[in-house]
Design a protein around this motif. Structure first.
Motif, mmCIF file in Angstrom:
data_model
loop_
_atom_site.group_PDB
_atom_site.id
_atom_site.type_symbol
_atom_site.label_atom_id
_atom_site.label_comp_id
_atom_site.label_asym_id
_atom_site.label_seq_id
_atom_site.Cartn_x
_atom_site.Cartn_y
_atom_site.Cartn_z
ATOM 1 N N SER A 1 5.674 11.009 5.980
ATOM 2 C CA SER A 1 5.229 10.505 4.684
ATOM 3 C C SER A 1 4.089 9.514 4.888
ATOM 4 O O SER A 1 3.771 9.123 6.016
ATOM 5 C CB SER A 1 6.385 9.816 3.962
ATOM 6 N N LEU A 2 3.467 9.091 3.798
ATOM 7 C CA LEU A 2 2.495 8.013 3.883
ATOM 8 C C LEU A 2 3.224 6.717 4.236
ATOM 9 O O LEU A 2 4.337 6.474 3.774
ATOM 10 C CB LEU A 2 1.778 7.833 2.542
ATOM 11 N N ARG B 1 10.336 0.648 -5.571
ATOM 12 C CA ARG B 1 11.257 0.792 -4.432
ATOM 13 C C ARG B 1 12.650 0.249 -4.795
ATOM 14 O O ARG B 1 13.668 0.775 -4.330
ATOM 15 C CB ARG B 1 10.696 0.075 -3.207
ATOM 16 N N ARG B 2 12.707 -0.789 -5.629
ATOM 17 C CA ARG B 2 14.002 -1.321 -6.043
ATOM 18 C C ARG B 2 14.734 -0.357 -6.961
ATOM 19 O O ARG B 2 15.959 -0.386 -7.039
ATOM 20 C CB ARG B 2 13.816 -2.673 -6.744
ATOM 21 N N GLU B 3 13.996 0.488 -7.664
ATOM 22 C CA GLU B 3 14.628 1.452 -8.569
ATOM 23 C C GLU B 3 15.422 2.514 -7.823
ATOM 24 O O GLU B 3 16.296 3.171 -8.390
ATOM 25 C CB GLU B 3 13.562 2.156 -9.422
ATOM 26 N N ASP C 1 -2.692 1.147 -0.214
ATOM 27 C CA ASP C 1 -4.143 1.323 -0.214
ATOM 28 C C ASP C 1 -4.577 2.456 -1.140
ATOM 29 O O ASP C 1 -5.601 2.344 -1.836
ATOM 30 C CB ASP C 1 -4.642 1.589 1.208
ATOM 31 N N GLN C 2 -3.820 3.565 -1.173
ATOM 32 C CA GLN C 2 -4.181 4.669 -2.072
ATOM 33 C C GLN C 2 -4.026 4.244 -3.528
ATOM 34 O O GLN C 2 -4.802 4.659 -4.393
ATOM 35 C CB GLN C 2 -3.322 5.909 -1.802
ATOM 36 N N ALA D 1 5.007 7.987 -7.928
ATOM 37 C CA ALA D 1 6.144 8.799 -7.488
ATOM 38 C C ALA D 1 5.680 9.937 -6.583
ATOM 39 O O ALA D 1 6.324 10.240 -5.564
ATOM 40 C CB ALA D 1 6.890 9.361 -8.698
ATOM 41 N N HIS D 2 4.557 10.547 -6.931
ATOM 42 C CA HIS D 2 4.043 11.641 -6.089
ATOM 43 C C HIS D 2 3.559 11.115 -4.744
ATOM 44 O O HIS D 2 3.762 11.764 -3.708
ATOM 45 C CB HIS D 2 2.916 12.368 -6.816
ATOM 46 N N LEU D 3 2.927 9.943 -4.737
ATOM 47 C CA LEU D 3 2.476 9.374 -3.466
ATOM 48 C C LEU D 3 3.659 9.076 -2.549
ATOM 49 O O LEU D 3 3.614 9.323 -1.344
ATOM 50 C CB LEU D 3 1.674 8.094 -3.717
ATOM 51 N N LEU D 4 4.716 8.522 -3.121
ATOM 52 C CA LEU D 4 5.903 8.203 -2.314
ATOM 53 C C LEU D 4 6.602 9.453 -1.804
ATOM 54 O O LEU D 4 7.262 9.424 -0.754
ATOM 55 C CB LEU D 4 6.872 7.356 -3.140
#
Length: 469
Positions: free
Chosen positions: A256-257, A231-233, A264-265, A243-246
């Motif tokens: 979004s999730l 997240r800081r990036e 958890d995922q 990256a795909h989950l986000l």
């Protein structure tokens, strides 16, 4: 051989089962001592659909592929996960797709499917190969032709490196080592706790509680650290699973999730994605060491097809014998061999018997995949069962990834990972059991592992031989 299933007329009579004495406590003790042996004996003594009373529970065991599909597919809308198992797993996996039910599960499953399609998973192949290179090359020390190798440690290192790279684009040796140990602690703890009606608070000074607390802190800290760093990036482009989950969005709502769901995922992907693959490869390498002809055939196939180059996703169909050996290993020793339990939310009919609302349905791949009516010589390692042209199997007779709507979402990932790294091992080494090696003894701790691990003698192959020259 396929079993013919003709559903009989529904009856109110109970299926056969063991006698109910002392609230079923002797049965619980027997299951806790040897779950697989107890369950196999249950089928032999009482048949394909059995019933027992355990304290206040009515538990039914399903021992044919048809009964399993009837339950998990035909009556999927009438089943939920066993609450006790969920309580245990929720401590590690939170409200992930492995735990949730109803609309929440449907939304998560729908969204996560996009991250685990065969095309998306194929994009992780390079990361998988990178992860395998270092561990496999170093399995036999430089300058030596042969070494006695702890295969449990080797496959754990490879699988942990794969999941760190594919999930976080990261690899830290200390992280991998400590996380692997934590995963084993949590698996052993979960198996023990499932046989208790409640989980006692982790702060109590009881055996195993301190190790469990430390393991949970370590895994949650590791995953949380990687997510926070990402997240800081900001907008730095990545192609890993995190990256795909986000980036996932629900097609129905555009949502979004949540932060908790992403965490958890990641916990599920981290633990389940590492442990099941490492366990399957451990059994595969042991079985291949016991069958010189199967090993030589796999070596020849890999040499012919790959001719020294690295394996790619498109090579999987051209490596049928290697694929068959992996499938047969997972038939004999399924990583998730038991504890697949559901609860009925309404009355259903199975095998002609009315199953009441609130009953427990238990499915044990260990027994299903060793049924002599389906598998000739079921205790023998025979990869030809899975070769093209072999007699078709009953649907659901082989289910290392489950079946029905809850089938493992990571099965394409696991299949690709196992095939690539197995081919890479074959390119580098041949192997055999050391003199005096004892027969493998399976131990069930959520995943099925051989007692005492596996040690094999790995011998380097020349580059010219592996390249087919």
């Amino acid at each position: 051989m396929e079993l013919t299933h003709v559903p009989p007329k529904a009856t109110d009579a109970f299926p056969p089962g063991p006698p109910h004495r002392w609230w079923g406590l002797p049965l619980l003790r027997a299951m806790r001592a040897d779950y697989l042996g107890f369950t196999a004996g249950l089928q032999q003594a009482h048949g394909d659909l059995t019933r027992m009373r355990l304290v206040k529970e009515q538990a039914y065991d399903l021992f044919t592929a048809d009964l399993v599909r009837e339950a998990l597919v035909d009556h999927a809308d009438a089943l939920v996960r066993w609450q006790r198992g969920i309580e245990v797993f929720e401590q590690v996996f939170g409200q992930s797709v492995l735990v949730t039910e109803g609309e929440t599960w449907q939304r998560q499953r729908r969204m996560l499917h996009a991250a685990f399609t065969p095309r998306r998973v194929a994009g992780y192949a390079a990361l998988m190969r990178e992860a395998a290179h270092g561990a496999l090359d170093a399995a036999v020390p430089p300058g030596e032709r042969e070494a006695l190798v702890d295969m449990d440690a080797l496959w754990t290192r490879v699988a942990m490196d794969v999941i760190l790279r594919t999930l976080f684009s990261s690899r830290v040796e200390a992280d991998a080592r400590d996380a692997a140990a934590a995963v084993q602690v949590l698996s052993e703890t979960a198996m023990r706790e499932m046989f208790w009606p409640v989980t006692l608070p982790d702060w109590l000074p009881l055996p195993g509680k301190a190790a469990k607390r430390q393991a949970l802190r370590l895994l949650k800290g590791l995953v949380g650290h990687h997510i926070e760093a990402r997240r800081r990036e900001g907008d730095t482009p990545r192609e890993d699973l995190l990256a795909h989950l986000l980036a996932l969005r629900d097609e129905a709502t555009g949502a979004s999730l949540s932060e908790a769901e992403v965490f958890d995922q990641c916990m599920v992907s981290f633990q389940a994605g590492h442990e099941t693959s490492a366990t399957a490869l451990l059994w595969w390498s042991r079985l291949m060491a016991e069958d010189a002809a199967a090993l030589q055939r796999a070596l020849a196939e890999v040499d012919t097809v790959l001719a020294g180059r690295e394996p790619r996703p498109e090579d999987l169909p051209t490596l049928p014998w290697l694929g068959a050996t992996l499938k047969e290993a997972m038939r004999l020793y399924p990583p998730v061999a038991a504890i697949m339990t559901r609860r009925t939310t309404r009355e259903i009919t199975l095998g002609g018997h009315r199953i009441p609302r609130g009953a427990l349905l238990r499915i044990t791949p260990w027994v299903l995949q060793r049924d002599p009516r389906v598998w000739e010589a079921p205790g023998e390692f025979r990869p030809e069962r899975f070769m093209p042209g072999a007699p078709p199997l009953p649907r659901g007779a082989w289910m290392p990834f489950g079946t029905g709507p809850r089938v493992c979402i990571g099965q394409h990932f696991a299949t690709l990972e196992m095939t690539l790294v197995a081919a890479m091992l074959l390119q580098r080494y041949t192997w055999r059991l050391p003199a005096g090696a004892l027969p493998a003894q399976p131990v069930l701790n959520v995943t099925l592992r051989p007692r005492g691990g596996v040690r094999l003698l790995l011998s380097r192959r020349s580059a010219a031989v592996a390249a087919g020259r």
